[in-house]
Design a protein around this motif. Structure first.
Motif, PDB file in Angstrom:
ATOM      1  N   PRO A  89      36.753  44.547  55.582  1.00 11.03           N
ATOM      2  CA  PRO A  89      35.677  43.894  56.376  1.00 11.03           C
ATOM      3  C   PRO A  89      34.326  44.072  55.689  1.00 11.03           C
ATOM      4  N   GLY A  90      33.494  43.033  55.750  1.00 12.88           N
ATOM      5  CA  GLY A  90      32.137  43.092  55.223  1.00 12.88           C
ATOM      6  C   GLY A  90      32.048  42.877  53.736  1.00 12.88           C
ATOM      7  N   VAL A  91      33.145  42.578  53.068  1.00 17.42           N
ATOM      8  CA  VAL A  91      33.143  42.369  51.617  1.00 17.42           C
ATOM      9  C   VAL A  91      33.249  40.879  51.343  1.00 17.42           C
ATOM     10  N   GLU A  92      32.413  40.384  50.410  1.00 16.34           N
ATOM     11  CA  GLU A  92      32.528  38.997  49.978  1.00 16.34           C
ATOM     12  C   GLU A  92      33.765  38.868  49.098  1.00 16.34           C
ATOM     13  N   PRO A  93      34.828  38.233  49.571  1.00 13.34           N
ATOM     14  CA  PRO A  93      36.077  38.262  48.819  1.00 13.34           C
ATOM     15  C   PRO A  93      36.030  37.458  47.528  1.00 13.34           C
ATOM     16  N   GLY A  94      35.272  36.362  47.480  1.00 15.66           N
ATOM     17  CA  GLY A  94      35.257  35.510  46.303  1.00 15.66           C
ATOM     18  C   GLY A  94      34.782  36.218  45.057  1.00 15.66           C
ATOM     19  N   PRO A  95      33.569  36.759  45.038  1.00 15.56           N
ATOM     20  CA  PRO A  95      33.095  37.447  43.835  1.00 15.56           C
ATOM     21  C   PRO A  95      33.972  38.638  43.434  1.00 15.56           C
ATOM     22  N   VAL A  96      34.473  39.376  44.448  1.00 15.88           N
ATOM     23  CA  VAL A  96      35.332  40.517  44.129  1.00 15.88           C
ATOM     24  C   VAL A  96      36.620  40.043  43.448  1.00 15.88           C
ATOM     25  N   ALA A  97      37.221  38.959  43.961  1.00 16.31           N
ATOM     26  CA  ALA A  97      38.433  38.430  43.354  1.00 16.31           C
ATOM     27  C   ALA A  97      38.161  37.924  41.947  1.00 16.31           C
ATOM     28  N   ALA A  98      37.007  37.258  41.735  1.00 14.53           N
ATOM     29  CA  ALA A  98      36.662  36.759  40.400  1.00 14.53           C
ATOM     30  C   ALA A  98      36.490  37.912  39.416  1.00 14.53           C
ATOM     31  N   ALA A  99      35.780  38.957  39.864  1.00 14.88           N
ATOM     32  CA  ALA A  99      35.589  40.115  38.985  1.00 14.88           C
ATOM     33  C   ALA A  99      36.936  40.754  38.633  1.00 14.88           C
ATOM     34  N   THR A 100      37.861  40.768  39.617  1.00 17.03           N
ATOM     35  CA  THR A 100      39.202  41.320  39.355  1.00 17.03           C
ATOM     36  C   THR A 100      39.898  40.544  38.248  1.00 17.03           C
ATOM     37  N   THR A 101      39.834  39.205  38.322  1.00 17.82           N
ATOM     38  CA  THR A 101      40.489  38.389  37.298  1.00 17.82           C
ATOM     39  C   THR A 101      39.845  38.592  35.937  1.00 17.82           C
ATOM     40  N   LEU A 102      38.511  38.604  35.910  1.00 17.78           N
ATOM     41  CA  LEU A 102      37.813  38.729  34.630  1.00 17.78           C
ATOM     42  C   LEU A 102      38.048  40.082  33.978  1.00 17.78           C
ATOM     43  N   LEU A 103      38.315  41.133  34.762  1.00 20.64           N
ATOM     44  CA  LEU A 103      38.573  42.460  34.192  1.00 20.64           C
ATOM     45  C   LEU A 103      40.069  42.680  33.892  1.00 20.64           C
ATOM     46  N   ALA A 104      40.920  42.214  34.807  1.00 17.24           N
ATOM     47  CA  ALA A 104      42.356  42.478  34.640  1.00 17.24           C
ATOM     48  C   ALA A 104      42.962  41.656  33.513  1.00 17.24           C
TER      49      ALA A 104
END
Length: 876
Positions: A89-104
Motif C-alpha cells: 500500500p502507498g507505493v507507486e507500482p509503475g516506477p517500482v516495476a520499471a526499476a525492477t526490470t531495468l536492474l534485473a
C-alpha cells in the motif's frame, strides 16, 4: 522440491487459478495477489540459486564456475523483491516495476554470460551482447514503425527504456542459449528462464506504467496482461534453477572451427536487418514518416550491425590466417616426412598423395591418382587390405595393415600402413593412409627370427617357433618325445657326449618325418614334432620315431643305449597351442609310466582320463613323503583258516594308506610310486610294516594265541643288503618266535634266481619262514619250486576258479600243485576263497589251509582279535 517438474506444473496451475480469480476480486487485491505469487516464487528460487553458487564455490574453491548461478540468483532476487514491493500500500507500482526490470535484466544477462560453456572469453561475451542488441533493436524498430509509433504517441521515456531493455535482454538471452558452445542443455534452461522472466517483468512494468494514475480503473485487458506477466514470472525461476543444476552435465562438443562462437552467430543478424529494411521501405511507400524514436532505433541498429561487421571481418581474417598457417604447417610436415600419405575416397580410390611418394617409392601422381589403392598391392595382400580398409570406412576400427606395394620401378616393397577415417573433416574428406617402407625392418626381423626361433645346439626349431607353428595350424597332430635315461649320459660320459647324443637324435628326427613336418627341441632332452597327419597316421609316425631313437647311439669311443616315450595329441579342439603341447606331454608321461617295467619306447595318444590319473599320481608323489610321521599308514589282517576245522592258524598283514583327501590308497598304487621316488622312503615303509606286524604278533602270543603272521615284501626290498638285518632286528625288538613270522614275496616280483635263493635262504637261516604269493599268475614253473627255499605256497584263485558253464577242470590242476608241494615239504594255502564251491574244490585237491572273503575279510586288529576270540585255539 525447487526445480522439480511436478512442483513446477502444480505451482503454475495453482497460480493460474489464483491469478484468474484475482481479476474478479478487485484491482487492489488482484494486484496484491499477482505481486505476492510472482515475488514469492522468485525469492524462493533466488535462495536456491544462491545456495547452489555457494556450494559450487566451496566444492571447487574457485569463483569462476559459481558466478553464473550467483548472478542468476541475484536477478531472481531483484525481480522477486521489486514485484513484491509493487503490491505494498502507498507505493507507486509503475516506477517500482520499471526499476525492477531495468536492474534485473542486465543482472540476468551477466549471469547467463558467466555460465560455464555459454561464452568462454570476453570477446565472445561482447559478441553475444552485440548479436542480441542487433536483433532486439531491429525487431523493436520494426514493431515501432508498424504499430507502436502510431498508437503510443504518449509513450514516456521510462516505458521506452523498459521496452528497449526488455527487447535487447530477451534477444541476448535467446542468442546466448542457442549459441552455447558447451553445456548446451543447462544454457538453454537458464536462458529460456531468464528471457521468460524479463518478458514477464517487462510486461508487468508496461501494464502498470500505462495506467500510473488510474490503474485501479484499468480495463479487463490490462488485468489480463498482469495475469499473463505473473504467470511468466512464476514459471521463469523454475527453468533457471533446473538449468543451473545441469551445469555439471557432460559438456557437448563445439564445432572445431568455431569453439568460441565468434562466427556461428553472425548469420542471425541478417534476417532482422533485412526485415528492418523491408519494413522501412514499406513504411515509406505507404506515406509514413519516421519519428525521432524510430530514427534513434534505426541508427542504433545500424551502429550495432556496423560494429558486429567489423568484428566479423576481423574474425574471418583471423580464421583465414589460421587456416593458411595450418595448411603451411601441413605441407611442411608432409613434404619433409619419410612416410607417404595417400587420401582415398569412399570407394577406396586414391585422390591425393604426398610429394614423398615420388621420393620414397618413385610413384608419380599418374601412377596412383584415380586408381584403387589395392591395385598397387601384391595380389596375395589385396584381399585382407581391402577388408581392413572397409572396416575403417564403416567405422568399426582404425586399421594397421601390412602389404607388399609395387614401387615406380616395378619392385615389391614391404610396407606398413596406418589408416584413419577423416571423411568428417572438410579439409580432408577421405580415408588417410600413411605408408611406411619397412623392408629393412622386415629383413632384420627375418634374420632375428632365424636366430631367436632356432635351437642353437641341434639346429631344430625352438619352443617359441614350435608354439607359433601350432597356433597357425588348424588341423594335424603334435608329438611330444623325451629321451629316457638321458640324465645318466652326462653323468657317465660327460657333457660332450650328451650334446652329441642330442645332435644325433635331432638328425634322426629329421630323417624320419615328412618334409612338411616341423621338428623342434622343446628343452633339455624333450623334442616335439608338428605334423599335418591325423591321429592314426601320427601314431604310426610316433612308433617310427620311437624305434629310430631306440637304436644305439654309436659315438666316438662310446655307445649309448636310450629309449624315447612318445605322446600324441590332436590340434583340433584346443584353444591355445600351449594346451595342445601340454596334452601331448600328458600322453608322453602316461607312456613313460606304462613303460617303466619294459625297455621303454612306448607310444600313447592323449585321453582325458590321463589327466585325472596324472593329477592323482602327482598328488600321491607330493603326499607320500612324511606319510609315516603323519600316522596315515595302517595294517589290516586277514585270517588263514584250517579248512577242516575252520580254526584260524595265522593271518596276513595287509598295508593300507588312509589319506584325508585322497581316501584309501591301495598299496599296489602307492608302493611302486614310492620305489620310483627312491631314497629311504621304500625301506622306511617296509620297516614300519614289519615292526607293526611283529608288534601285533607279540601281543597275540602274550594273550595265549598260537598264530603266525605274514608280511609282504617287494622284490627291491628283498634284494636290499640290509633286509636280513632289518628282519632280525624286528624279531629281537618285539620278542617273537622267528618261526611265527612269514615273509611273503609275489611270484611275479621275484628277483633273479641267484639273489632270490640267497635272500630266501638267509631268511630261513634266521628261522623265518617264507611264502610265495599269487602262485599261478607268474612265469614260475612247478619244477622251479625245487630250487627256491620256500616254506609256504599261496596258490591264486586262477588255479581253482571254475569258468562260467564249465565244471571239473580246475580240480586236477590244483591237485597237481598240492601233491607236488606236499612232496617238497611246502605248506599250501588257497587264496581268494569267495564261494563254497571254491572251498570244495581245494579241499578235494587236498589243500589244508585257506584264505578269502568267505572265511573272513581283512579287518582292523581289534576286529580280527574278536574273530580269533570266537575261534580261540589255545597254545600248547
Amino acid at each position: 522440491m525447487v526445480g522439480n517438474p511436478r512442483t513446477f506444473w502444480l505451482v503454475l496451475l495453482t497460480a493460474a487459478a489464483a491469478l484468474g480469480a484475482a481479476a474478479g476480486i478487485g484491482p487492489v487485491l488482484g494486484l496484491a495477489v499477482v505481486a505476492a505469487a510472482a515475488g514469492a516464487t522468485a525469492l524462493v528460487h533466488a535462495g536456491a540459486l544462491i545456495r547452489l553458487a555457494l556450494r559450487i564455490h566451496h566444492g571447487r574453491r574457485d569463483f569462476g564456475p559459481c558466478r553464473g548461478a550467483g548472478f542468476l540468483g541475484l536477478g531472481a532476487l531483484l525481480t522477486g523483491a521489486g514485484v513484491l514491493a509493487t503490491g505494498l500500500p502507498g507505493v507507486e507500482p509503475g516506477p517500482v516495476a520499471a526499476a525492477t526490470t531495468l536492474l534485473a535484466a542486465p543482472t540476468y544477462l551477466l549471469g547467463l554470460l558467466l555460465l560455464p560453456g555459454t561464452a568462454p572469453t570476453l570477446a565472445a561475451r561482447l559478441r553475444r551482447l552485440l548479436d542480441g542488441a542487433g536483433i532486439g533493436v531491429s525487431l523493436l524498430y520494426c514493431a515501432w514503425v508498424l504499430t507502436l509509433g502510431r498508437t503510443a504517441a504518449g509513450l514516456g521515456p521510462l516505458r521506452l527504456a523498459v521496452a528497449i531493455t526488455g527487447a535487447v535482454a530477451v534477444a541476448v538471452a535467446v542468442v546466448t542459449g542457442l549459441r552455447a558452445v558447451r553445456h548446451r542443455p543447462a544454457a538453454l534452461g537458464c536462458s529460456g528462464g531468464a528471457a521468460l522472466s524479463i518478458l514477464g517483468s517487462g510486461g508487468y512494468s508496461l501494464s502498470l506504467l500505462g495506467h500510473e494514475r488510474a490503474w485501479i480503473q484499468a480495463p479487463a485487458a490490462v488485468t489480463a496482461g498482469l495475469v499473463l506477466a505473473g504467470l511468466a514470472m512464476i514459471a521463469a525461476p523454475f527453468l533457471i534453477t533446473a538449468g543451473a543444476r545441469r551445469a555439471g552435465d557432460e559438456p557437448t562438443r563445439p564445432e572445431a572451427y568455431d569453439e568460441d562462437g565468434s562466427l556461428a552467430a553472425y548469420p542471425l543478424l541478417i534476417a532482422p536487418a533485412l526485415l528492418a529494411v523491408v519494413v522501412s521501405a514499406f513504411h515509406l511507400l505507404t506515406g509514413g514518416r519516421f519519428d525521432s524514436t524510430a530514427v534513434a532505433l534505426g541508427v542504433g541498429a545500424l551502429a550495432v550491425l556496423a560494429v558486429r561487421e567489423l568484428l566479423a571481418s576481423r574474425d574471418i581474417r583471423r580464421y583465414a590466417r589460421t587456416l593458411a598457417g595450418r595448411e603451411a604447417r601441413f605441407r611442411t610436415l608432409v613434404s619433409g616426412s619419410s612416410d607417404v600419405t595417400i587420401v582415398l575416397d569412399a570407394d577406396l580410390v586414391a585422390r591425393w598423395q604426398s610429394p614423398a611418394a615420388a621420393r620414397q617409392f618413385g610413384l608419380a601422381d599418374s601412377d596412383v591418382l584415380g586408381r584403387a589403392f589395392t591395385d598397387l598391392l601384391h595380389p596375395d595382400d589385396a584381399a585382407p587390405v581391402t577388408t581392413a580398409l572397409r572396416a575403417v570406412r564403416d567405422g568399426r576400427q582404425d586399421g594397421l595393415v601390412q602389404a607388399r606395394l609395387r614401387d615406380g620401378f616395378g619392385q615389391w616393397r614391404d610396407t606398413e600402413s596406418t589408416v584413419s577415417d577423416r571423411r568428417g573433416e572438410p579439409e580432408v574428406a577421405g580415408l588417410v593412409v600413411h605408408v611406411r617402407d619397412v623392408g629393412d625392418r622386415a629383413r632384420l626381423q627375418r634374420t632375428l627370427d632365424e636366430v631367436t626361433w632356432t635351437d642353437d645346439q641341434t639346429g631344430l626349431a625352438n619352443r617359441r617357433k614350435f608354439l607359433a607353428a601350432v597356433a597357425a595350424n588348424a588341423r594335424g597332430s603334435v608329438l611330444a618325445l623325451e629321451l629316457d635315461r638321458f640324465e645318466t649320459v652326462a653323468d657317465l660320459h660327460g657333457p660332450t657326449v650328451a650334446a652329441a647324443v642330442l645332435i644325433e637324435a635331432a638328425r634322426r628326427l629329421r630323417a624320419s618325418i615328412a618334409p612338411d613336418d616341423l621338428p623342434a627341441r622343446l628343452g633339455g632332452n624333450a623334442f616335439g614334432v608338428l605334423t599335418d597327419a591325423p591321429l592314426v597316421r601320427a601314431f604310426a609316425l610316433a612308433t617310427r620315431l620311437a624305434t629310430a631313437l631306440a637304436e644305439p647311439f654309436h659315438l666316438p669311443g662310446h655307445t649309448v643305449h636310450l629309449a624315447a616315450d612318445v605322446g600324441v595329441a590332436g590340434v583340433e579342439g584346443t584353444a591355445a597351442p600351449e594346451e595342445t603341447v601340454r596334452r601331448a606331454d600328458v600322453a608322453r608321461r602316461r607312456a613313460r609310466q606304462l613303460s617303466r617295467s619294459s625297455a621303454g619306447g612306448r607310444v600313447e595318444c592323449y585321453d582325458r582320463s590321463f589327466e585325472a590319473a596324472l593329477v592323482r599320481r602327482t598328488d600321491i608323489e607330493q603326499q607320500l613323503p612324511g606319510v609315516i610321521g603323519r600316522g596315515e599308514l595302517d595294517l589290516v589282517f586277514q585270517p588263514v583258516v584250517d579248512l577242516a576245522t575252520r580254526q584260524p592258524v595265522g593271518a596276513e598283514a595287509l598295508l593300507r594308506w588312509r589319506h584325508p583327501r585322497l581316501g584309501n590308497v591301495p598299496p599296489a598304487e602307492f608302493l611302486p610310486i614310492a620305489e620310483e621316488l627312491g631314497g629311504p622312503l621304500p625301506e622306511e615303509i617296509a620297516a614300519w610294516v614289519l615292526h607293526s606286524a611283529c608288534r601285533h604278533l607279540s601281543r597275540w602270543h602274550r594273550d595265549g594265541r598260537d598264530l603266525w603272521v605274514s608280511a609282504n615284501v617287494s622284490a627291491r626290498q628283498l634284494a636290499a643288503d640290509g633286509w636280513l638285518r632289518a628282519v632280525a632286528t624286528a624279531i629281537d625288538t618285539h620278542d617273537v618266535p622267528a618261526e611265527s613270522l612269514v615273509i611273503e614275496v609275489t611270484e611275479a616280483a621275484l628277483p633273479d634266481d641267484t639273489v632270490a635263493v640267497e635272500q630266501l635262504a638267509g631268511l630261513r637261516a634266521l628261522g623265518v619262514r617264507t611264502a610265495l604269493d599269487h602262485f599261478g599268475t607268474g612265469p614260475t614253473a612247478l619244477a622251479h619250486l625245487r630250487r627256491l627255499p620256500i616254506d609256504v605256497l599261496k596258490i591264486d584263485q586262477a588255479l581253482f576258479n571254475e569258468p562260467a558253464g564249465r565244471r571239473g577242470p580246475a580240480t586236477p590242476i590244483v591237485d597237481v600243485v598240492v601233491t607236488l608241494a606236499r612232496r617238497l615239504g611246502i605248506d599250501v594255502i588257497a587264496c581268494g576263497l569267495e564261494t563254497q564251491s571254491h572251498v570244495d574244490v581245494v579241499r578235494a585237491a587236498g589243500c589244508p589251509l585257506g584264505q578269502g572273503y568267505l572265511l573272513s575279510p581283512p579287518d582292523h586288529a581289534e576286529h580280527v582279535e574278536a574273530y580269533l576270540e570266537r575261534h580261540r585255539t589255545p597254545m600248547l
